[in-house]
Design a protein around this motif. Structure first.
Motif, short mmCIF file in Angstrom:
data_model
loop_
_atom_site.label_atom_id
_atom_site.label_comp_id
_atom_site.label_asym_id
_atom_site.label_seq_id
_atom_site.Cartn_x
_atom_site.Cartn_y
_atom_site.Cartn_z
N GLU A 70 0.84 -1.20 0.00
CA GLU A 70 0.00 0.00 0.00
C GLU A 70 0.87 1.24 0.00
OE1 GLU A 70 -2.89 0.11 3.08
OE2 GLU A 70 -3.67 -1.91 2.67
N ASP A 71 0.32 2.32 -0.51
CA ASP A 71 1.02 3.60 -0.53
C ASP A 71 0.89 4.24 0.85
OD1 ASP A 71 2.49 5.65 -1.72
OD2 ASP A 71 0.68 6.81 -2.16
N ALA A 72 1.52 3.58 1.83
CA ALA A 72 1.36 3.99 3.23
C ALA A 72 2.73 3.98 3.90
CB ALA A 72 0.42 3.03 3.95
N ILE A 73 2.80 4.70 5.03
CA ILE A 73 4.06 4.86 5.76
C ILE A 73 3.94 4.18 7.13
CG2 ILE A 73 5.75 6.48 6.67
CD1 ILE A 73 4.56 8.61 4.82
N LEU A 74 4.88 3.31 7.42
CA LEU A 74 5.01 2.76 8.76
C LEU A 74 5.93 3.67 9.56
CD1 LEU A 74 5.00 0.50 10.99
CD2 LEU A 74 6.95 -0.49 9.77
N VAL A 75 5.48 4.11 10.73
CA VAL A 75 6.31 4.91 11.64
C VAL A 75 6.49 4.09 12.90
CG1 VAL A 75 6.54 7.04 12.96
CG2 VAL A 75 5.46 7.08 10.69
N SER A 76 7.73 3.68 13.17
CA SER A 76 8.01 2.87 14.36
C SER A 76 9.34 3.30 14.93
CB SER A 76 8.04 1.38 14.00
OG SER A 76 8.31 0.60 15.15
N MET A 77 9.30 4.03 16.03
CA MET A 77 10.50 4.61 16.61
C MET A 77 10.99 3.84 17.83
SD MET A 77 10.99 6.83 14.37
CE MET A 77 12.45 7.58 15.08
N GLY A 78 10.66 2.55 17.89
CA GLY A 78 11.15 1.71 18.97
C GLY A 78 10.10 1.48 20.05
N GLY A 79 10.36 0.46 20.88
CA GLY A 79 9.39 0.08 21.88
C GLY A 79 9.23 1.07 23.01
#
Length: 487
Positions: free
Chosen positions: A166-175
């Motif tokens: 998908e034309d989508a952004i995952l934002v994951s800056m750590g737990g």
């Protein structure tokens, strides 16, 4: 099946230091658990962290709060010397390592800061772009560096293939994300006018959930917040999103292993090596450059991801820990007169003669004269390597007193080759020589350039390799190892 060797993992995680140490150690334990008894030792684990480790299939032992030197002394007293210890954290310095090695345990350090001297048997750093010269190591400490040893959980070991994203952004800056860089990333995207769908993933140690959701509502962002995803759900989300914004940490390794367009935001000092390597090799891009529009650059990035993340790190790491386990069961003893026939048979074995400078077969009377001289000569030391009482190899040192140098030669019984025993006999032999002859400052090996197994052994043990030269009419390399060096 015999009793499994215990591997004890020492790492911590929480709101301030993040969860990366625990997550990558769980990944390593999952690679090893079929053959080893893996256990975790953690200070003040939260209920969520405790559950995470137990859900991964490993018991957790809670350690008391104390200074780290006392911790190491107390822990060492509880060890029986047959365990393999894995340390991952910034407080496990040289002194801590020395205290844990008093029982003779094998010691592995997972490191990403190379900030102190290492006395461990092995150092693992899955950041790319580093060499042994970036580290201060004991002469025989082995370093396993680069993405070939990526500490990835099972769901991230198979690439995404041709699955549409998908034309989508995952934002994951750590737990943990203690500084709330998650919100800072969303603000940067908003100011750039990027209106793509965002899937925002936070962990159990994230303390800014209310502020984050207030921010999203205020600016009417198309963002969905997902908290504490399990491994399978995180992998599925990564496969879904064409883009990701992550710190250069474990989560970025996971996303790259599944092949996607990654943008990095460094949030800790210990991430600088990974950031420099990923951006330098065009595996990922600085967040400020979002989005890269050049098609050729993106194609090269995808090829680089395929090159550096081949999904084979589990087999490499399992091989390494098998070798450590074998080393635990090895003993080294001085050669005696009773070993003459065994040494003779090994010396005349075809592969040994092929790799010798003199390839002629050795005659019995010639061997007897040589052997009887060597076992009494003050300038020679010979050892037999035994595995559970069975002779499996030998190592010899010829000492040049004036140069404080010892020339090394070794061989492994043909029935036991391919099990890392060349490395083991060399390490144990040099350690025995150091204990017996502390005056020796340098080890020298002459290796024919066709003897690739021996070349690999000496290079893995940090010997310095010369340019090719001709010795006794044979093309060779000379390898040198400086002993008793300290930072």
């Amino acid at each position: 099946m015999g009793k499994q060797t215990k591997i004890l993992f020492r790492c911590d995680g929480g709101p301030q230091i993040g969860l990366g140490h625990v997550i990558r150690n769980c990944a390593l334990a999952q690679m090893l658990r079929g053959e080893f008894d893996c256990r975790f030792y953690i200070r003040n684990p939260s209920k969520a962290l405790w559950k995470y480790v137990e859900d991964a299939g490993f018991p957790v032992m809670e350690l008391p709060e104390t200074d780290f030197e006392t911790e190491a002394k107390d822990w060492a007293e509880q060890l029986d010397g047959n365990e393999i210890l894995v340390l991952d954290g910034y407080s496990f310095n040289t002194r801590y390592q020395q205290l844990l090695k008093t029982k003779g345990n094998k010691l592995v350090c997972i490191d990403d800061i190379h900030a102190y001297h290492f006395v461990a048997d092995v150092v693992i750093n899955h950041a790319g772009g580093l060499t042994v010269q970036d580290y201060s190591l004991e002469p025989l400490t082995r370093a396993y560096l680069g993405t070939a040893y990526a500490l990835l959980r099972p769901s991230f070991l198979q690439p995404n293939g041709n699955t549409a994203r998908e034309d989508a952004i995952l934002v994951s800056m750590g737990g943990a994300d203690p500084k709330n860089d998650t919100m800072a990333v969303l603000e940067l995207l908003r100011r750039k006018g990027i209106a793509k769908k965002c899937f925002v993933v936070t962990g159990s140690a994230y303390l800014h959930r209310d502020a984050l959701e207030t921010y999203i509502r205020k600016h009417r962002l198309d963002a969905e917040v997902l908290q504490n995803l399990d491994e399978a759900a995180m992998a599925a989300l990564m496969r879904k999103c064409r883009y990701a914004v992550c710190p250069p940490s474990t989560v970025s390794y996971e996303y790259l292993s599944l092949r996607g367009e990654l943008y990095l935001r460094q949030i800790a000092d210990n991430q600088k090596d990974i950031y420099r390597f990923f951006t330098g090799e065009k595996l990922a891009f600085p967040l400020e450059d979002i989005f890269v529009e050049d098609a050729e650059t993106l194609t090269q990035s995808a090829l680089q991801q395929e090159r550096f993340f081949d999904g084979k790190s589990p087999r490499r790491l399992l091989k390494l820990f098998r070798q450590l386990d074998t080393e635990q069961r090895l003993t080294l003893r001085r050669v005696t007169a009773a070993d003459s026939d065994t040494i003779f048979e090994w010396a005349n074995e075809p592969a040994v003669r092929q790799h010798s400078l003199n390839q002629n077969a050795i005659q019995p009377e010639e061997h007897a004269a040589w052997f009887n001289n060597k076992i009494i000569a003050p300038d020679a030391r010979m050892y037999i390597l035994e595995l559970e009482g069975k002779p499996v190899g030998q190592i010899r040192f010829d000492i040049d007193i004036l140069r404080s140098q010892a020339a090394i030669g070794y061989s492994v019984d043909a029935a036991f080759r391919g099990r890392g025993l060349g490395t083991a006999v060399t390490r144990l032999g040099i350690a025995a020589l150091q204990a017996a002859r502390p005056d020796i400052r340098e080890i020298k090996a002459v290796v024919k350039n066709t003897n690739l197994p021996s070349m690999q052994v000496f290079e893995q043990l940090n010997f310095l390799k010369s340019d090719e030269e001709t010795i006794q009419g044979q093309p060779c390399h000379v390898y040198l190892l400086k002993l008793n060096a300290r930072p």
